[in-house]
Design a protein around this motif. Sequence first.
Motif, mmCIF file in Angstrom:
data_model
loop_
_atom_site.group_PDB
_atom_site.id
_atom_site.type_symbol
_atom_site.label_atom_id
_atom_site.label_comp_id
_atom_site.label_asym_id
_atom_site.label_seq_id
_atom_site.Cartn_x
_atom_site.Cartn_y
_atom_site.Cartn_z
ATOM 1 N N GLU A 124 0.828 -1.207 0.000
ATOM 2 C CA GLU A 124 0.000 0.000 0.000
ATOM 3 C C GLU A 124 0.864 1.259 0.000
ATOM 4 N N GLY A 127 1.934 1.918 -3.462
ATOM 5 C CA GLY A 127 0.906 2.595 -4.253
ATOM 6 C C GLY A 127 0.887 4.089 -4.002
ATOM 7 N N HIS A 131 1.753 7.032 -6.685
ATOM 8 C CA HIS A 131 0.822 8.147 -6.915
ATOM 9 C C HIS A 131 1.583 9.469 -6.922
ATOM 10 N N ASP A 209 -3.841 8.641 -9.570
ATOM 11 C CA ASP A 209 -4.269 7.305 -9.137
ATOM 12 C C ASP A 209 -4.106 6.296 -10.271
ATOM 13 N N ALA A 213 -1.563 3.020 -10.493
ATOM 14 C CA ALA A 213 -2.038 1.659 -10.746
ATOM 15 C C ALA A 213 -1.237 0.999 -11.862
ATOM 16 N N THR A 216 2.553 0.307 -10.605
ATOM 17 C CA THR A 216 2.738 -0.816 -9.681
ATOM 18 C C THR A 216 2.074 -2.096 -10.173
ATOM 19 N N ASN A 218 -0.863 -2.816 -9.382
ATOM 20 C CA ASN A 218 -1.644 -3.275 -8.238
ATOM 21 C C ASN A 218 -2.594 -2.173 -7.771
ATOM 22 N N LEU A 222 -3.495 0.427 -3.758
ATOM 23 C CA LEU A 222 -3.717 1.856 -3.572
ATOM 24 C C LEU A 222 -5.143 2.114 -3.100
#
Length: 287
Positions: A124, A127, A131, A209, A213, A216, A218, A222
Amino acid sequence: MNQFKTVALLGLLSALLISISYSVLGGTLGAIAGIALAAVTNLGAWYYSDRIALAAYSAQPITPQQAPELHRMVKRLAQKAGIPTPAVYVIPQASANAFATGRDPQHAAVAVTQGIVDMLPADELEGVIAHELTHILNRDTLTQAVAATIAGAISFLAQILSYAMWFGGGSRDNEGQNPLALLATVLLAPIAATVIQLGISRTREFSADAGAAKLTGNPQALARALRRLEAGAQRVPMAGNPAFAPLMIVNGPSKQFLSNLFATHPATDQRVERLLSIDVAPSSSLV
């Protein structure tokens, strides 16, 4: 689509500036001077934005020896994004948040609070860092500086007009104009500029955002981070100058009337929904 919205909103801001300059102040030398002053002030703030924002939150530079995992994460993601590795700062606050700053990718910094480092698991936090790096890659700090410059010029001109109305009636260019129309311009133009400027801020968050995504691979991580950070922001708000709130990855939900218009960020539910709709190829996780 987000890029189109940003360009459209910047165009709307520019049209508003032209309208108040020419129809209200008549394009006089005073109006030109006002625009120039507002531009110099805001562009100067943009040029030194990294120092100003970092100082506002007492952010401290942190070395690879002090935070090896964080530095490895930032370096790896920056390489994937194709940008120079930004400087890394830690903000000594329990609130969980992060932001990127700097006038371009060559003069950029990423700042994270101690709270976010302690709160988020590695995927996380990755993410969140992705960002912020996407903001740097997209030169969102430049976009925001342009928007702030135009909005600042509009507010400055409206203030000049209000002084003219109160202290002697303005210029000959304004003779014969409806006083109520002038008053409405004084009151509404700065509000409209602020609403448009914040609209630009919200579109850039959606883009960052999406970029994270893809970087990563993933988006779910995020999305989970945003949920966790929103809950944390309600419990432990970020301490600092509210003028820098648009920089943060999350901001506490507004309790003001018409909060959607004056929100610095999109609703977390909307951000999560968009993230979960993104189909990306899986990416390698952190080492």
